[in-house]
Every structure is written in C-alpha cells, then in structure tokens.
Design a protein around this motif. Structure first.
Motif, PDB file in Angstrom:
ATOM      1  N   ARG A  98     -40.343-110.580   7.588  1.00 55.05           N
ATOM      2  CA  ARG A  98     -39.231-111.420   7.123  1.00 55.05           C
ATOM      3  C   ARG A  98     -38.060-111.384   8.122  1.00 55.05           C
ATOM      4  NH1 ARG A  98     -37.455-111.132   0.795  1.00 55.05           N
ATOM      5  NH2 ARG A  98     -35.917-112.800   0.941  1.00 55.05           N
ATOM      6  N   GLY A 105     -36.581-109.523  -7.376  1.00 56.63           N
ATOM      7  CA  GLY A 105     -36.638-110.962  -7.128  1.00 56.63           C
ATOM      8  C   GLY A 105     -35.314-111.667  -7.313  1.00 56.63           C
ATOM      9  N   ALA A 136     -29.368-121.944   1.091  1.00 51.11           N
ATOM     10  CA  ALA A 136     -28.090-121.855   0.366  1.00 51.11           C
ATOM     11  C   ALA A 136     -28.141-120.669  -0.592  1.00 51.11           C
ATOM     12  CB  ALA A 136     -27.855-123.149  -0.399  1.00 51.11           C
ATOM     13  N   GLN A 180     -25.128-114.315  -5.084  1.00 49.14           N
ATOM     14  CA  GLN A 180     -25.388-113.853  -3.710  1.00 49.14           C
ATOM     15  C   GLN A 180     -24.168-114.118  -2.826  1.00 49.14           C
ATOM     16  OE1 GLN A 180     -28.961-116.192  -3.090  1.00 49.14           O
ATOM     17  NE2 GLN A 180     -30.213-114.349  -2.960  1.00 49.14           N
ATOM     18  N   GLY A 211     -32.833-111.633  -5.314  1.00 46.79           N
ATOM     19  CA  GLY A 211     -32.290-112.129  -4.041  1.00 46.79           C
ATOM     20  C   GLY A 211     -31.505-111.103  -3.247  1.00 46.79           C
ATOM     21  N   LYS A 212     -31.766-109.817  -3.461  1.00 50.51           N
ATOM     22  CA  LYS A 212     -31.033-108.775  -2.719  1.00 50.51           C
ATOM     23  C   LYS A 212     -31.356-108.840  -1.222  1.00 50.51           C
ATOM     24  CE  LYS A 212     -32.803-105.386  -5.150  1.00 50.51           C
ATOM     25  NZ  LYS A 212     -33.657-106.180  -6.068  1.00 50.51           N
ATOM     26  N   THR A 213     -32.647-109.003  -0.906  1.00 52.50           N
ATOM     27  CA  THR A 213     -33.035-109.016   0.517  1.00 52.50           C
ATOM     28  C   THR A 213     -32.372-110.174   1.247  1.00 52.50           C
ATOM     29  OG1 THR A 213     -35.130-108.059  -0.172  1.00 52.50           O
ATOM     30  CG2 THR A 213     -35.018-108.872   2.076  1.00 52.50           C
TER      31      THR A 213
HETATM   32  N1  LIG Z   1     -30.582-118.420  -2.551  1.00 47.62           N
HETATM   33  C1  LIG Z   1     -31.886-118.547  -2.590  1.00 47.62           C
HETATM   34  N2  LIG Z   1     -32.461-119.766  -2.639  1.00 47.62           N
HETATM   35  C2  LIG Z   1     -33.806-119.934  -2.690  1.00 47.62           C
HETATM   36  N3  LIG Z   1     -34.674-118.897  -2.647  1.00 47.62           N
HETATM   37  C3  LIG Z   1     -34.176-117.654  -2.598  1.00 47.62           C
HETATM   38  C4  LIG Z   1     -32.768-117.406  -2.571  1.00 47.62           C
HETATM   39  N4  LIG Z   1     -32.570-116.072  -2.510  1.00 47.62           N
HETATM   40  C5  LIG Z   1     -33.805-115.502  -2.494  1.00 47.62           C
HETATM   41  N5  LIG Z   1     -34.749-116.453  -2.566  1.00 47.62           N
HETATM   42  C6  LIG Z   1     -36.207-116.246  -2.588  1.00 47.62           C
HETATM   43  O1  LIG Z   1     -36.525-115.511  -3.775  1.00 47.62           O
HETATM   44  C7  LIG Z   1     -37.532-114.553  -3.495  1.00 47.62           C
HETATM   45  C8  LIG Z   1     -37.011-113.163  -3.899  1.00 47.62           C
HETATM   46  O2  LIG Z   1     -35.838-112.898  -3.112  1.00 47.62           O
HETATM   47  P1  LIG Z   1     -35.553-111.482  -2.479  1.00 47.62           P
HETATM   48  O3  LIG Z   1     -36.792-110.942  -1.814  1.00 47.62           O
HETATM   49  O4  LIG Z   1     -34.330-111.599  -1.626  1.00 47.62           O
HETATM   50  O5  LIG Z   1     -35.255-110.648  -3.785  1.00 47.62           O
HETATM   51  P2  LIG Z   1     -35.116-109.072  -3.939  1.00 47.62           P
HETATM   52  O6  LIG Z   1     -34.089-108.843  -4.990  1.00 47.62           O
HETATM   53  O7  LIG Z   1     -34.874-108.451  -2.623  1.00 47.62           O
HETATM   54  O8  LIG Z   1     -36.548-108.670  -4.463  1.00 47.62           O
HETATM   55  P3  LIG Z   1     -37.176-107.178  -4.499  1.00 47.62           P
HETATM   56  O9  LIG Z   1     -36.412-106.390  -5.519  1.00 47.62           O
HETATM   57  O10 LIG Z   1     -38.610-107.457  -4.913  1.00 47.62           O
HETATM   58  O11 LIG Z   1     -37.061-106.625  -3.108  1.00 47.62           O
HETATM   59  C9  LIG Z   1     -37.855-114.663  -2.027  1.00 47.62           C
HETATM   60  O12 LIG Z   1     -39.014-115.442  -1.884  1.00 47.62           O
HETATM   61  C10 LIG Z   1     -36.669-115.370  -1.434  1.00 47.62           C
HETATM   62  O13 LIG Z   1     -36.999-116.135  -0.294  1.00 47.62           O
END
Ligand SMILES: Nc1ncnc2c1ncn2[C@@H]1O[C@H](COP(=O)(O)OP(=O)(O)OP(=O)(O)O)[C@@H](O)[C@H]1O
Length: 347
Positions: free
Chosen positions: A205, A166, A140, A145, A168-170
């Motif tokens: 991933r 961290g 979810a 996001q 949640g961008k990815t």
């Molecule tokens: N909606 C969500 N619910 C639960 N876990 C999440 C959610 N979105 C992201 N995560 C988890 O949080 C962690 C960080 O998310 P993500 O890698 O997407 O962030 P990011 O912004 O891309 O980080 P970075 O800047 O390091 O690339 C990951 O382990 C991911 O699985």
C-alpha cells in the motif's frame, strides 16, 4: 607523528565478565561519537560504536598502553546523537548493558562484515529508481479522517487514533506521512506494525502510494523475517536518508533515522510490541520517548486501544479519587482522535 587518541567504544561484552561495556582503545586519529569500528576483544575482533565519554581526555595518559582499534567502517556515517540517546535510555530503563542494546539494534551483517567487505558492498551501484515525481492521486477523506488529519498537522501529540477495523486509520497514516515528506525533503517516517506477516500488505500500500512520487527506493522494510543482506540494505538506506519511509516490526524502533519526523504505531495495543528476551523493551513506549526526544510526531492507532494509551488520552480526572461511572451504552464514534497529554515520568 601526533600521539594516538583515546576513544571509548560501546561493545557487547559478556555480562559475567564484569569488564563493563565501554572500553578504551587507541586510535590514530580522533573519531567522532557514533563511528562504527572493529576492535580486538580478547582473541576476537568485534563491532563497536564509539561512544560519548565525559571523562575521556582525547589523549592517552603518559605511559599507558592500549590496544588499537582494528578498523573504521568507512563509508557509514556516525550514528547520530538522538540514536545514541535512545540506546542509552533503553539500556538504562530496561536495565541492560549499553553495548548489548547498541549492538542488537544494528543489522547482524554489520557485525560480521569486515571493513573492506562493507566498503565493497557500499560501492555497489544502487538500482536506478524512477524519480518521476508524479503527483499522488489522493482519495477524498471522510469528515472524521479530515478532522484527525488536520489535528495531527496542527498539534504536537502524541496522538491516539481510535477507530474500528476498516474505519480508515491507514488512510490517515498515509496522508500524514505524505504531508510530512512533501513539506521537508529530508524528512523520514517510521511506520510500525506488530507482526511480520502484516508488513507485505502494508508495504504494497505504501509503495503503490509513494513510489511514483518519491522513487522506488523510498520505502523499505525492517523485520526479522528478512535475510541479513536485505536487512543491511534497508538499514543503510534508512541511515543514509535515502529511504524516506521505514516499515517494520518492533525492532525498527531502533533504526537509525536522521530525518525522523513521524512515527506511526499501528495496532498499538498488540503485545508483540514487547520484546520478550534480552532487553525486554516496549517498542510502542520507546516510540513515544523517541518521538519526544527527536521532535517527531507520534501517532498510535488501534480499534481496541490498550488501557494505558486509552487512559493517557483521556482528559485529566477530576480531583476526586474515583470518578462516577454511568452504564449507558455509548459506542465510540467510528474514528476518534485523542491527543495524548504530556507523558510525565519519562526522563
Ligand atoms: N476516505 C476514503 N474514501 C474511500 N475509501 C476509503 C477511505 N478511507 C479508507 N478507504 C478504504 O477503506 C478500506 C479500509 O481503510 P483502512 O485500511 O484505512 O482502514 P483501517 O482502519 O486502517 O483498517 P484496519 O483496522 O483493518 O487496519 C481501504 O480499502 C481503504 O482504501
């Protein structure tokens, strides 16, 4: 027997030779632009791309004698018009030879293999993939996001996804890619990262998310750390449309992707997106140009956006020359999405 056709071929000729990078050759049959050919150049035989030539008549002038092309790379579909336009734009904008940019954008092994060697390579059966079409188990999304995802789905972009490490961008990239691929069976996505060492973790991933749904061969990588045979294999998969997602470093911006619908540029502020030798292109800027030309959405992501992306994502300034500044410390929201206004000046 019909007279031979005249074709214009883009080649990487030495810049000091002054012969230009579009040379005419004779061909037994007309060849569509984008066809990969091997042609004689001096005493060598080199790879070239049949190019669109406005003044080509299609037939040899009376009494003229031209060298004939040595062979066509059969089995590889011609490079499409959007790819040729990207290469032509990059060559013009960064003031390099057309043939130099075109040939540098192709995998090295394509240059080295003779047509019959390539034909043998193409005949090798591809490894069976488990096309089990399992549904993807999505997590979810948070409210931020979800709002970013919905906006990307509804608007044209380009978009700047600004969120701390961290945040949640990815996960947003993954969801946007998934929606794009599920909506269109021929759609392809290009996901770029600045460093080679970031590709394995991203690949893991993407593969774990998408292989069960689209098959093991749906995700390929393209970067200079791969062996030449690996690069050729990934390039051919992208070019044929078999690969639905291409993960790569800056060079991947030139990948041939006929079904391109989405480009993600992660860590868009990173200086590694700038090529430092040969054509000194910015892969991020070319991604924006390519997205507009090919009708693909472009999503830039960063925790520390570049000044130019940040500026481009701001609302237009008021008419005064200088905007008043305040010093209140207003930390940005955890994850914010800013649509990028039209990129004026990119022609
Ligand atoms: N909606 C969500 N619910 C639960 N876990 C999440 C959610 N979105 C992201 N995560 C988890 O949080 C962690 C960080 O998310 P993500 O890698 O997407 O962030 P990011 O912004 O891309 O980080 P970075 O800047 O390091 O690339 C990951 O382990 C991911 O699985």
């Amino acid at each position: 027997m019909p007279p031979p056709s005249l074709v214009q071929v883009a080649l990487h000729t030495p810049s000091h030779s002054g012969v230009g990078d579009l040379l005419s050759y004779a061909s037994e049959r007309p060849l569509p632009p984008g066809t990969l050919v091997r042609v004689p150049l001096g005493t060598r035989e080199v790879l070239g791309v049949v190019w669109d030539a406005e003044d080509a008549t299609g037939e040899l002038p009376e009494g003229a004698s031209l060298r004939a092309i040595a062979g066509v790379l059969e089995g590889v579909a011609p490079l499409d018009l959007p790819w040729r336009r990207l290469v032509a734009f990059a060559a013009r904008y960064y003031q390099r030879g057309l043939g130099e940019v075109a040939l540098a954008a192709l995998p090295p092994q394509l240059r080295d293999l003779r047509p019959e060697q390539l034909a043998r390579r193409l005949r090798r059966p591809a490894k069976a993939t488990d096309e089990s079409a399992n549904a993807i188990q999505n997590i979810a999304l948070t409210a931020e996001q979800e709002s970013a995802r919905a906006r990307i789905a509804a608007e044209k972009g380009p978009f700047l996804l600004f969120g701390s490490t961290g945040s949640g961008k990815t996960e947003v990239y993954l969801r946007c890619v998934q929606e794009m691929l599920e909506a269109d069976a021929t759609a392809q996505a290009l996901v770029m990262v600045p460093e080679i060492n970031l590709t394995p973790q991203l690949e893991e991933r993407f593969v774990s998310r998408f292989a069960p749904r689209f098959g093991a061969g749906a995700v390929v990588s393209l970067h200079s750390g791969m062996t030449n045979p690996q690069r050729l294999k990934s390039w051919l998969a992208a070019h044929s449309g078999a690969a639905r997602i291409v993960l790569g470093t800056r060079m991947a911006v030139f990948a041939s992707l006929p079904g391109l619908r989405l480009i993600v540029v992660d860590e868009e502020h990173d200086p590694s997106y700038k090529q430092q030798e040969g054509a000194r292109y910015s892969a991020r800027d070319l991604a924006i140009w390519r997205g507009r030309e090919q009708g693909a959405k472009v999503l830039l992501g960063s925790a520390t956006p570049s000044l130019e992306s940040w500026h481009a994502s701001r609302p237009p300034p008021p008419k005064t020359r200088w905007a008043a500044a305040t010093c209140a410390c207003t930390c940005p929201a955890a994850l914010a999405l800013a649509p990028w206004p039209a990129c004026a000046g990119w022609t």
